[in-house]
Design a protein around this motif. Structure first.
Motif, PDB file in Angstrom:
ATOM      1  N   ASN A 872      29.653  13.524  19.034  1.00 17.66           N
ATOM      2  CA  ASN A 872      28.765  13.652  17.882  1.00 17.66           C
ATOM      3  C   ASN A 872      27.706  12.550  17.939  1.00 17.66           C
ATOM      4  N   TRP A 875      24.913  12.380  15.065  1.00 13.65           N
ATOM      5  CA  TRP A 875      25.469  11.835  13.806  1.00 13.65           C
ATOM      6  C   TRP A 875      25.739  10.336  13.950  1.00 13.65           C
ATOM      7  N   ALA A 927      24.305   9.977   5.878  1.00 15.18           N
ATOM      8  CA  ALA A 927      24.873   9.995   7.226  1.00 15.18           C
ATOM      9  C   ALA A 927      26.393   9.956   7.205  1.00 15.18           C
ATOM     10  N   LYS A 931      29.734  14.762   7.563  1.00 18.53           N
ATOM     11  CA  LYS A 931      30.920  15.332   8.188  1.00 18.53           C
ATOM     12  C   LYS A 931      32.169  15.172   7.332  1.00 18.53           C
ATOM     13  N   LEU A1038      20.528  18.117   9.712  1.00 21.48           N
ATOM     14  CA  LEU A1038      21.445  17.456  10.639  1.00 21.48           C
ATOM     15  C   LEU A1038      22.146  18.519  11.476  1.00 21.48           C
ATOM     16  N   ALA A1040      24.529  18.014  13.594  1.00 20.89           N
ATOM     17  CA  ALA A1040      25.908  17.702  13.967  1.00 20.89           C
ATOM     18  C   ALA A1040      26.877  18.331  13.007  1.00 20.89           C
TER      19      ALA A1040
END
Length: 1068
Positions: A872, A875, A927, A931, A1038, A1040
C-alpha cells in the motif's frame, strides 16, 4: 504486766488495718517513684535498681495492676524516648515479673498496638524503634498467651517444648512458623538499633547510645532460647516430613542464623555489653537438618548475666531500701517469725514513751549476725566456685567420652537406615511375587527368625539403656548435658521404632547386618561398663553438694520414666507386628481370588475385542465413502464459485468496477499461499483418506481467493493500459480454466492421484507480475523502507510537538519576567492557547498511531508490517507526508509565537500557522482513516481528537485577534473642526487607499494561487484535479482502497508533500 490475751480484739483489729493501709500506701508510693524514675524522657538507659523494684512489686501483688495503673498516665504519644523506655521496662516486667503479668498486659494489647501504629507513621528515629519494639512485645504476648507452658523468659526445658509441640505434625509445623515470626521481630529490632548507631554520632560509651542498646540485653536472652527451640523443632519436622516440603523452613532458618550470628558478633565487640552480659558464640555453619546425626553436634547457646559485686548507691534521699520478697513457696525462716511474735504487743499499743525499745537491741544483734552470715556466705561462694571449676573440668572430659558414644550410635543409625532401604527393595520384590505361596512361607520363616533376633536385641537394648542411665548421672548438674542425654534417648527411640517397623518383612540379606549391629551393641556395652567405675568415683565427689544431689535425683526420676515409656512403646510395636502378620495373610487370600476373577474377565474382553474389531472395519469403510462424498460436494461448490467469477468478466455492469494494483497483488499472494495449503491437504488426504478435513478447508479458501483474484484482475484491467489490460484479462480466464481442470481431477477417483495445481501457480504468478508492473513506483523511498520511514516520521512528529511545548513554556516564563500588565495578559492568553493546541495535536498523533497499528494488524494477514506498507505504497506515502506536515506546522507555530511575544512578528502569521496546522492534521486524519474500519473504536477516538484540534486552533485565532485588538491603539476620530471641503478631501484620500489595498489583495491572491499550483505539481497531482479558481485540490481520490467495489466513496485529501514550503512574507 498485762498478757497479750488481755488486749481488746477491737483495738488489735484497728491497729492491724491501719498498719496494712500504711504498708499499702508506702508500697504505692515506692512503685510510683520507681516507675517515674525508670520511665522518663531523658536519653539515658533505665537503671537496673528501678526496674528491679518494679519487678519485685509485681511479685508482691501477684500481677501488674499497679504498674499499668501508673503507666497509662504517661504521655506516650508526645515523646518517642519516653515510649522507648516504657517498652524496655515492659519487656523486663514480662520476662522477670510474676506469672500473672502476662494476663494483665494482654488487657492493654490494643493500646500498645495503637502506640506502635502512631509512631510508625512519624519520621522520628526513636519513633521507628518504638514501632518495631511494640510489634515485638505484641508478638511476645500473643505467643506466650497461646502457649502458656512456655514462660515469657523462654527458660523452658526440652520436655516442655516437646509437650507443647505435641505429637500432631501440623501443630509442630505451626509452632515452628510462630517461633520464626518471634525471632524475626527480635532480629528486626536489633538490626535497626545497630544501624542507627552506625549512622549517628552516638557510641556505646555515651548515654544516648546506651539508651538504645540497653533493651538489646533482653533481645539477646530471648534470641538464644528461640534459636535452640527452632533447631529442635526443625529436626523433629525433618524426621516426619520429606525434605522438599521443608525447603522454605530451611531457607528461612539459614537467613535467621546468619542475621543472629552477625548481631551476636557486633554486640560482643561493643564495650557496653562486655560488663553486662556474656554473649554465646554460634557455630560457623548452620546445622544440617537433612542429616539426623547433626542433632548430636548441636549445643544450646547459654547467655550468662554476671553478678554485680558493687552495691548500688542511693541517688535520692527518698529511695528507701525495700526488703526482698520471697518468690518461691518455701516457708518463712524462723528468724523473721521470732521478732514478729515479740512485737505483737508493740504493734497493738506502740512502744513505751521515752524508753529505749528492746527492738533496738534486736536490730543490733541482727546486724552482727548479718555480718557473720555475709562472711560465711563469701566463704561458701568461694568454695562453691572451686567445686564448680572442678566439676566443669570433669564435665568436659565426660562430654568427650559421650561424643564418642554418640558417634558409635550414629554409625548404628546409619546401618539401620541401610537396612530400611533394603527392606523397601524387599517390599517391592514381595509385591511382585506375593501371589506365590512358597515365597510367603519362606518370608514367614524368616520373620520368625528375625523376631528371635529382635528379642535378643531388645534385651541388649535394655542393658544399654541401664548403662547409659548410669553414665548420664555424672552430667545432670548442667542443662546442656541433660539436653544431650535426652537427644541420645530420642535417637535410641527412633532406632527402636525403625527396627520394630522393619522386623516383620526383613529377608535373609539383613541377617548379616543385624549380627554386625549386635556386635556393635556388645562393644558399646563393654565400653559403658568400663566407664561405670569412673562414674562411681565422680558420684562420690558430686554428693558433696546438696544442690547437685537433688538434681541427680530428679534426673534419675525423669530417666526412669523415660525408660518405662520406651518399654511401653516396645510392647505396642510387638502388638502392631502381630496385626501386620494377620493383614498379610488376608491380603494373600484376597490376591488369589482377584487373580481368578481377572482370568475370567480377560476371556470375556478378548471376545468383545474381536467383535469390536470387525465393527471398526465396517465403520472405517463407511467413513472413507462419506469423506469422498463430502470432498465431491466441496469441489462442486468451488467450481460454482470460480464459474461465477468467470461470468463476471463478460458482465457489462462489471466494466464500471475498478481496483488498485496493490489490492490485486495482495489477493494474488494470498491465492499462492492457499495453493500451498491445497497441495499439503491433498498429500495428507492421500496418506490418510479417512480424514479429508484439511483438504476441504484448503479448497474452500482457494476457491474464494481464486475467484477474488479473477474479479480484481478484471477490475484492475479496466484502469490499465491496453497491452497490460489484455494480458491481465487473458491470464484471469486462464486461471479460471486451470482451476476448473484441477478441481475436475480431484473429483474423480481415477485422476485423484495425478491432480497437480502447478499450472494454476504459474498463471497466478503471471497475474502477480502484471500487478507489480502496474503499481506506481515511489521516487524518494524504496518499497522495503516505507515501513521504517512511517515509524520514523511519526516519532519525529511527536518529538517536534514535545519540543514545541517545551519552547512555549520557556517563552511563557520569559514573558512573565520581561512584560507586565495588558501585554503580559495578552501574551499569556496566546501562549496558553498555543500550548493547548500542541497538546491536542499530540493526542491526535497518538490516536493516529494507534489506528495505524490496528489497520496494519488487521490487513497484513500472514505478511510482515514492511510488506503491508510496501503493498500500500500510495497510502503509506500520504501518511508520511501528513506526518511531516504536522511536525513542520508545530515548529512554524512556535517560531511565529516567539516573534509575536518579542514584538518582532505579526499576529497574522500566527493565525495563518493555526489554519495550516488544522489543514495538516485534517490531512493526517484523512490518511489514517482511509483504510480503517467504520465501526472501529480507535477511529472514533481519532475523529474526536481531530474535532478537538480544530477547536483549539480556533481558540488560537480568537486569542490572537483579541490580543491584537487590545494592544492596537485606536485613534479617536474627531471631525468636528473640519469643513465640508476638508471632509470631502479626506474621504477621497481614504477611497484611494482602499483601492490600493484591494489591488494589493488581488495580486497576493493570484500569487497564492500560483504557489499552490506549483505545490501540487511538485506533489505529483494531475493538473485536471486542480481547481483553476483558487488553487485548491478538488476531489482527490485515494486509490489505495481495500475493495474493488465501484461505489467506493471518494475522500477529499491534501496531496502528499515532498517538503513543506515556507510561508512567504506579506507585502505592505
Amino acid at each position: 504486766m498485762n498478757s497479750i490475751r488481755q488486749v481488746p480484739t477491737r483495738v488489735k483489729s484497728r491497729r492491724t488495718e491501719a498498719n496494712l493501709g500504711a504498708e499499702r500506701e508506702h508500697f504505692d508510693k515506692q512503685q510510683l517513684s520507681s516507675i517515674s524514675k525508670a520511665i522518663n524522657s531523658s536519653e539515658t538507659p533505665v537503671k537496673e535498681k528501678h526496674a528491679r523494684r518494679i519487678i519485685l512489686g509485681t511479685h508482691r501483688e501477684k500481677g501488674a495492676y499497679t504498674f499499668w495503673s501508673y503507666a497509662l498516665g504517661f504521655p506516650l504519644a508526645s515523646s518517642s524516648i519516653l515510649s522507648w523506655k516504657f517498652c524496655h521496662v515492659l519487656h523486663k516486667v514480662l520476662r522477670d515479673g510474676h506469672s500473672n503479668v502476662l494476663q494483665d498486659c494482654m488487657r492493654h494489647h490494643s493500646s500498645l498496638v495503637e502506640v506502635g501504629k502512631m509512631w510508625s507513621n512519624l519520621h522520628d528515629r526513636y519513633g521507628q524503634l518504638v514501632a518495631l519494639y511494640t510489634r515485638l512485645l505484641c508478638t511476645k504476648m500473643e505467643f506466650h498467651s497461646k502457649h502458656s507452658e512456655i514462660p515469657p523468659n523462654l527458660e523452658a526445658t526440652d520436655e516442655v517444648l516437646e509437650r507443647t509441640a505435641g505429637t500432631d505434625i501440623n501443630n509442630v509445623f505451626q509452632l515452628t512458623v510462630e517461633v520464626f515470626d518471634y525471632m524475626d521481630g527480635e532480629l528486626r529490632l536489633a538490626e535497626t538499633v545497630i544501624r542507627q548507631l552506625n549512622t549517628s554520632i552516638a557510641i556505646s560509651t555515651l548515654t544516648s547510645g546506651q539508651c538504645r542498646l540497653a533493651p538489646l540485653i533482653q533481645v539477646i536472652q530471648d534470641c538464644s532460647h528461640l534459636y535452640h527451640f527452632t533447631v529442635k523443632l526443625l529436626f523433629k519436622l525433618h524426621a516426619c516430613l520429606p525434605a522438599d516440603t521443608l525447603q522454605g523452613h530451611r531457607e528461612r532458618f539459614h537467613d535467621q542464623f546468619h542475621s543472629l550470628k552477625t548481631f551476636f558478633n557486633k554486640a560482643r565487640d561493643m564495650l557496653y555489653f562486655k560488663r553486662l552480659i556474656q554473649i554465646p558464640k554460634l557455630p560457623d555453619s548452620p546445622p544440617n537438618f537433612l542429616h539426623a546425626a547433626s542433632l548430636a553436634k548441636h549445643v544450646k547457646p547459654v547467655v550468662v548475666i554476671p553478678d554485680e559485686d558493687e552495691p548500688e548507691q542511693q541517688d535520692d534521699d527518698d529511695d528507701d531500701p525495700e526488703p526482698l520478697i520471697e518468690v518461691s513457696n518455701v516457708s518463712t525462716p524462723s528468724l523473721q517469725a521470732q521478732p514478729q511474735q515479740l512485737d505483737i504487743f508493740d504493734q497493738a499499743f506502740g512502744p513505751p514513751n521515752g524508753g529505749f525499745d528492746d527492738r533496738d537491741l534486736q536490730i543490733e544483734s541482727l546486724k552482727r549476725d548479718l555480718e557473720l552470715l555475709r562472711a560465711e556466705l563469701e566463704r561458701v561462694k568461694a568454695e562453691a566456685q572451686r567445686y564448680i571449676t572442678q566439676l566443669k573440668s570433669q564435665i568436659n572430659s565426660l562430654e568427650a567420652e559421650l561424643e564418642e558414644q554418640r558417634a558409635q550410635k550414629q554409625r548404628a543409625l546409619v546401618e539401620n537406615e541401610q537396612l530400611r532401604m533394603e527392606l523397601e527393595a524387599t517390599r517391592r520384590r514381595n509385591a511382585e511375587n506375593e501371589g506365590l505361596q512358597t515365597n510367603f512361607i519362606e518370608a514367614e520363616k524368616r520373620a520368625q527368625a528375625t523376631e528371635q533376633r529382635y528379642n535378643k536385641l531388645k534385651d541388649k537394648h535394655s542393658e544399654l539403656v541401664a548403662s547409659h542411665a548410669e553414665l548420664l548421672r555424672k552430667s545432670a548438674d548442667t542443662v546442656r548435658m541433660l539436653s544431650a542425654t535426652q537427644q541420645t534417648q530420642e535417637e535410641v527411640e527412633r532406632t527402636k521404632q525403625q527396627l520394630s517397623f522393619e522386623v516383620d518383612r526383613i529377608k535373609q540379606e539383613a541377617d548379616m547386618k543385624l549380627e554386625e549391629q549386635k556386635f556393635e551393641m556388645d562393644k558399646l556395652k563393654r565400653e559403658l561398663e568400663e566407664k561405670l567405675a569412673e562414674v562411681m568415683r565422680i558420684k562420690a565427689v558430686l554428693q558433696s553438694s546438696e544442690k547437685t544431689s537433688e538434681q541427680v535425683n530428679n534426673s534419675m526420676t525423669a530417666l526412669q520414666a523415660e525408660k518405662e515409656r520406651l518399654m511401653r512403646s516396645v510392647s505396642e510395636k510387638e502388638a502392631e507386628l502381630s496385626s501386620l502378620r494377620q493383614t498379610a495373610q488376608v491380603q494373600q487370600s484376597s490376591l488369589q481370588q482377584e487373580r481368578e476373577r481377572s482370568s475370567k474377565e480377560l476371556g470375556e474382553l478378548q471376545s468383545k475385542l474381536q467383535e469390536k474389531t470387525s465393527l471398526e472395519e465396517q465403520m472405517k469403510q463407511k467413513l472413507l465413502e462419506e469423506q469422498f462424498t463430502l470432498l465431491q460436494g466441496t469441489i462442486t461448490e468451488a467450481e460454482n464459485i470460480i464459474q461465477d467469477a468467470v461470468a463476471k468478466l463478460d458482465d457489462p455492469l462489471h466494466v464500471r468496477c475498478t481496483s488498485s494494483p496493490d489490492y490485486l497483488i495482495s489477493r494474488a499472494e494470498a491465492t499462492l499461499g492457499s495453493i500451498d495449503k491445497v497441495k499439503k491437504g491433498h498429500a495428507d488426504y492421500l496418506h490418510n483418506m479417512g480424514d479429508a478435513g484439511g483438504l476441504l478447508r484448503a479448497l474452500t479458501q482457494f476457491s474464494h481467493l481464486a475467484a477474488d483474484t479473477i474479479i480484481n484482475g478484471s477490475a484492475t484491467a479496466h484502469m490499465a493500459p491496453t497491452d497490460h489490460a489484455d494480458r491481465l484479462t487473458e491470464n484471469c480466464r486462464g486461471c479460471a480454466t486451470q482451476s476448473l481442470q484441477y478441481l475436475k481431477d480431484l473429483k474423480s477417483k481415477a485422476t485423484l492421484q495425478k491432480a497437480d495445481p502447478a499450472a494454476i501457480r504459474i498463471i497466478i504468478q503471471k497475474i502477480l507480475h502484471l500487478g507489480q508492473e502496474l503499481r506506481p513506483k515511489s521516487m524518494d523511498v524504496r518499497q522495503d523502507e516505507l515501513g521504517d520511514l512511517v515509524d520514523k516520521e511519526m516519532a519525529a512528529t511527536s518529538a517536534a510537538i514535545e519540543e514545541a511545548v517545551r519552547r512555549i513554556d520557556e517563552m511563557m516564563n520569559q514573558a512573565r519576567k520581561d512584560t507586565s500588565g495588558v501585554k503580559l495578559e495578552v501574551n499569556e492568553r496566546i501562549l496558553n492557547s498555543c500550548t493547548d493546541l500542541m497538546k491536542a495535536i499530540r493526542m491526535l498523533v497518538i490516536a493516529s498511531t494507534d489506528l495505524q497499528k490496528e489497520i496494519v494488524e488487521g490487513g497484513r494477514g500472514a505478511a510482515t508490517i514492511k510488506e503491508f506498507y510496501a503493498r500500500n505504497s500510495r497510502w503509506t506515502e500520504g501518511l508520511i507526508s501528513a506526518a511531516k506536515a504536522v511536525g513542520w506546522g508545530a515548529t512554524e507555530m512556535v517560531e511565529s509565537a516567539d516573534k509575536v511575544v518579542l514584538h518582532t512578528g505579526k499576529y497574522e502569521e500566527l493565525i495563518v500557522c493555526s489554519h495550516e496546522i488544522a489543514a495538516s492534521t485534517a490531512q493526517l486524519v484523512a490518511a489514517s482513516k482511509v483504510k480503517a474500519d467504520r465501526n472501529s473504536k480507535k477511529l472514533s477516538v481519532l475523529q474526536q481528537a481531530s474535532r478537538h484540534v480544530n477547536e483549539m486552533a480556533a481558540n488560537v485565532v480568537a486569542s490572537t485577534k483579541t490580543g491584537q485588538e487590545n494592544l492596537e491603539e485606536k485613534e479617536t476620530m474627531d471631525f468636528s473642526g473640519m469643513s465640508l471641503i476638508k471632509l470631502r478631501k479626506e474621504e477621497m484620500e481614504s477611497q484611494v487607499k482602499v483601492l490600493e489595498l484591494e489591488s494589493q489583495l488581488d495580486n497576493e491572491r493570484l500569487r497564492l494561487g500560483e504557489l499552490r499550483k506549483k505545490h501540487y505539481e511538485l506533489a505529483g497531482v494531475p493538473p485536471g484535479q486542480i481547481s483553476e479558481g483558487n488553487g485548491e485540490a478538488s476531489s482527490l481520490t485515494l486509490n489505495a482502497s481495500m475493495s474493488p467495489k465501484p461505489n467506493k466513496p471518494v475522500l477529499m485529501k491534501k496531496p502528499a508533500l515532498a517538503q513543506k514550503p515556507h510561508i512567504p512574507p506579506k507585502f505592505k
